[in-house]
Enzyme design. Structure first.
Site, PDB file in Angstrom:
ATOM      1  N   ALA A  66       2.027  -6.903   4.359  1.00  0.00           N
ATOM      2  CA  ALA A  66       1.643  -7.900   3.359  1.00  0.00           C
ATOM      3  C   ALA A  66       1.723  -7.203   2.003  1.00  0.00           C
ATOM      4  O   ALA A  66       1.604  -5.975   1.925  1.00  0.00           O
ATOM      5  CB  ALA A  66       0.229  -8.384   3.634  1.00  0.00           C
ATOM      6  N   GLY A 112       1.524  -6.379   8.223  1.00  0.00           N
ATOM      7  CA  GLY A 112       1.997  -7.757   8.412  1.00  0.00           C
ATOM      8  C   GLY A 112       3.423  -7.827   8.927  1.00  0.00           C
ATOM      9  O   GLY A 112       3.820  -8.819   9.540  1.00  0.00           O
ATOM     10  N   GLU A 115       3.060  -7.394  12.573  1.00  0.00           N
ATOM     11  CA  GLU A 115       2.417  -8.634  13.055  1.00  0.00           C
ATOM     12  C   GLU A 115       3.431  -9.779  13.113  1.00  0.00           C
ATOM     13  O   GLU A 115       3.399 -10.599  14.022  1.00  0.00           O
ATOM     14  CB  GLU A 115       1.229  -8.981  12.146  1.00  0.00           C
ATOM     15  CG  GLU A 115       0.078  -7.987  12.328  1.00  0.00           C
ATOM     16  CD  GLU A 115      -1.034  -8.161  11.304  1.00  0.00           C
ATOM     17  OE1 GLU A 115      -0.740  -8.027  10.100  1.00  0.00           O
ATOM     18  OE2 GLU A 115      -2.171  -8.434  11.701  1.00  0.00           O
ATOM     19  N   GLU A 135      -3.442  -0.628   8.345  1.00  0.00           N
ATOM     20  CA  GLU A 135      -4.446  -1.282   7.482  1.00  0.00           C
ATOM     21  C   GLU A 135      -5.720  -0.458   7.277  1.00  0.00           C
ATOM     22  O   GLU A 135      -6.288  -0.458   6.190  1.00  0.00           O
ATOM     23  CB  GLU A 135      -4.815  -2.669   8.058  1.00  0.00           C
ATOM     24  CG  GLU A 135      -3.775  -3.742   7.803  1.00  0.00           C
ATOM     25  CD  GLU A 135      -2.671  -3.806   8.847  1.00  0.00           C
ATOM     26  OE1 GLU A 135      -2.543  -2.861   9.660  1.00  0.00           O
ATOM     27  OE2 GLU A 135      -1.931  -4.801   8.863  1.00  0.00           O
TER      28      GLU A 135
HETATM   29  N1  COA Z   1       3.095  -4.167  -0.524  1.00  0.00           N
HETATM   30  C1  COA Z   1       3.595  -4.144  -1.768  1.00  0.00           C
HETATM   31  N2  COA Z   1       4.590  -3.326  -2.149  1.00  0.00           N
HETATM   32  C2  COA Z   1       5.100  -2.495  -1.216  1.00  0.00           C
HETATM   33  C3  COA Z   1       4.626  -2.470   0.109  1.00  0.00           C
HETATM   34  C4  COA Z   1       3.576  -3.363   0.449  1.00  0.00           C
HETATM   35  N3  COA Z   1       3.083  -3.430   1.684  1.00  0.00           N
HETATM   36  N4  COA Z   1       5.309  -1.522   0.799  1.00  0.00           N
HETATM   37  C5  COA Z   1       6.202  -0.993  -0.070  1.00  0.00           C
HETATM   38  N5  COA Z   1       6.071  -1.576  -1.281  1.00  0.00           N
HETATM   39  C6  COA Z   1       6.826  -1.295  -2.514  1.00  0.00           C
HETATM   40  C7  COA Z   1       6.368  -0.014  -3.169  1.00  0.00           C
HETATM   41  O1  COA Z   1       5.219  -0.254  -3.968  1.00  0.00           O
HETATM   42  C8  COA Z   1       7.581   0.348  -3.996  1.00  0.00           C
HETATM   43  O2  COA Z   1       7.634  -0.480  -5.133  1.00  0.00           O
HETATM   44  P1  COA Z   1       7.971   0.160  -6.594  1.00  0.00           P
HETATM   45  O3  COA Z   1       9.337   0.754  -6.436  1.00  0.00           O
HETATM   46  O4  COA Z   1       7.940  -1.026  -7.511  1.00  0.00           O
HETATM   47  O5  COA Z   1       6.919   1.188  -6.864  1.00  0.00           O
HETATM   48  C9  COA Z   1       8.736  -0.075  -3.089  1.00  0.00           C
HETATM   49  O6  COA Z   1       8.190  -1.031  -2.176  1.00  0.00           O
HETATM   50  C10 COA Z   1       9.331   1.074  -2.299  1.00  0.00           C
HETATM   51  O7  COA Z   1       8.284   1.683  -1.551  1.00  0.00           O
HETATM   52  P2  COA Z   1       7.960   3.239  -1.574  1.00  0.00           P
HETATM   53  O8  COA Z   1       6.551   3.441  -1.158  1.00  0.00           O
HETATM   54  O9  COA Z   1       8.377   3.831  -2.883  1.00  0.00           O
HETATM   55  O10 COA Z   1       8.965   3.785  -0.448  1.00  0.00           O
HETATM   56  P3  COA Z   1       8.799   5.108   0.433  1.00  0.00           P
HETATM   57  O11 COA Z   1      10.093   5.313   1.102  1.00  0.00           O
HETATM   58  O12 COA Z   1       8.250   6.208  -0.382  1.00  0.00           O
HETATM   59  O13 COA Z   1       7.678   4.745   1.524  1.00  0.00           O
HETATM   60  C11 COA Z   1       6.555   3.333   3.147  1.00  0.00           C
HETATM   61  C12 COA Z   1       7.902   3.738   2.507  1.00  0.00           C
HETATM   62  C13 COA Z   1       6.845   2.128   4.052  1.00  0.00           C
HETATM   63  C14 COA Z   1       6.003   4.497   3.973  1.00  0.00           C
HETATM   64  C15 COA Z   1       5.550   2.950   2.040  1.00  0.00           C
HETATM   65  O14 COA Z   1       6.168   2.010   1.168  1.00  0.00           O
HETATM   66  C16 COA Z   1       4.269   2.351   2.518  1.00  0.00           C
HETATM   67  O15 COA Z   1       3.428   3.059   3.061  1.00  0.00           O
HETATM   68  N6  COA Z   1       4.072   1.031   2.318  1.00  0.00           N
HETATM   69  C17 COA Z   1       2.844   0.346   2.635  1.00  0.00           C
HETATM   70  C18 COA Z   1       2.699   0.143   4.115  1.00  0.00           C
HETATM   71  C19 COA Z   1       1.392  -0.544   4.429  1.00  0.00           C
HETATM   72  O16 COA Z   1       0.327   0.019   4.264  1.00  0.00           O
HETATM   73  N7  COA Z   1       1.481  -1.772   4.922  1.00  0.00           N
HETATM   74  C20 COA Z   1       0.356  -2.520   5.337  1.00  0.00           C
HETATM   75  C21 COA Z   1      -0.065  -3.460   4.292  1.00  0.00           C
HETATM   76  S1  COA Z   1      -1.453  -4.425   4.827  1.00  0.00           S
END
Ligand code: COA
Length: 259
Positions: A66, A112, A115, A135
């Site tokens: 999400a 999400g 999910e 989460e």
């Molecule tokens: N919500 C909003 N934005 C998200 C996102 C999320 N769940 N997951 C990734 N993004 C965005 C990042 O903020 C970034 O945006 P920006 O370039 O404007 O800063 C872009 O997507 C790229 O992500 P980034 O984190 O830079 O890539 P990465 O390769 O370093 O890491 C992940 C990849 C998937 C490990 C990391 O993005 C992450 O941990 N995301 C969140 C996962 C999460 O906790 N999901 C559960 C949400 S309830």
């Protein structure tokens, strides 16, 4: 219909819905969730669609969760609304569709995103996909059905560990857990998903819709799956598909289902 964050195209009776926010790793914001609801609703209502495939654009992410930036400031009641509206609009909606839904996991399926994949009827993953429910690392729990569907798919102990550690599992572990049915290369992911969809399409879509109802009933509070199976089994006997399927067998020919 024109969408901002998703693509939907139908060919050979398969509607492929692609979440298309690659710069945000296809994170589910409100608009994307609403567009997905509409796209699934349209596909369900389209008699030309026999199977739906849901996937993410690019090679990095299916859906990275999400959209955290959208809910970071939410109050308790706003958070409850987010979860209940999301479950009704998308996750339960998909799980209860009559049209089979395959999730083709092309990269990160987190929070999400996992999910969403679990709400589909089954899953196929590419070999670099990573899955998890992170989460609790954000101080929250899965809110789109993850605490229920993950234990149903992988067992309570594995689900508890995945949820508590907030860690990611790779595609081969997901396969061993029974979370995904097949693992393949990135380039074959949609090819394999479409091949499975073609096998499904040879069968009666009316019977498949009944099977989905019966299987789901076993996981629903207050419903008896065995009783539902009896009801759906009986119902099939009143359908043109049943008459065609049994007649074709007796006449030693391929069934041509009207449903
Ligand atoms: N919500 C909003 N934005 C998200 C996102 C999320 N769940 N997951 C990734 N993004 C965005 C990042 O903020 C970034 O945006 P920006 O370039 O404007 O800063 C872009 O997507 C790229 O992500 P980034 O984190 O830079 O890539 P990465 O390769 O370093 O890491 C992940 C990849 C998937 C490990 C990391 O993005 C992450 O941990 N995301 C969140 C996962 C999460 O906790 N999901 C559960 C949400 S309830």
């Amino acid at each position: 219909m024109k969408f901002n964050h998703i693509l939907s195209e139908t060919s050979d009776h398969i509607t492929t819905i692609t979440i298309n926010r690659p710069t945000k790793l296809n994170a589910l914001n409100k608009e994307t969730t609403q567009e997905l609801h509409l796209a699934f609703k349209n596909a369900e209502g389209d008699s030309g669609t026999k199977v739906i495939i849901i996937t993410g654009s690019g090679e990095k992410a299916f859906v990275a969760g999400a959209d955290i930036s959208e809910f970071a400031h939410f109050s308790v009641s706003e958070a409850e609304n987010l979860a209940s509206e999301g479950q009704a609009l998308l996750f339960d909606f998909i799980a209860n569709l009559s049209t089979p839904v395959i999730a083709a996991i092309n990269g990160f399926a987190l929070g999400g995103g996992l999910e969403l994949a679990m709400a589909a009827h089954f899953r196929v993953a590419c070999d670099h996909a990573k899955m998890g429910l992170p989460e609790v690392s954000l101080g929250v729990i899965p809110g789109y059905g993850g605490t229920q569907r993950l234990p149903q798919l992988v067992g309570k102990g594995r689900a508890m560990e995945m949820i508590m550690t907030a860690g990611m599992i790779d595609a081969s572990t997901a396969f061993n857990y029974g979370l995904v049915n097949h693992v393949t290369s990135q380039e074959d992911l949609l090819v394999l998903s479409r091949k499975i969809a073609s096998k499904i399409m040879r069968n009666s879509s009316v019977a498949i819709a009944s099977a989905i109802i019966a299987v789901n009933a076993g996981y629903m509070e207050g419903q008896n799956g065995y009783d539902e199976e009896i009801r759906q089994f009986g119902k099939c006997f009143g359908t043109a598909d049943f008459r065609e399927g049994t007649t074709a067998f007796i006449e030693k020919r391929k069934a041509d289902f009207p449903g």
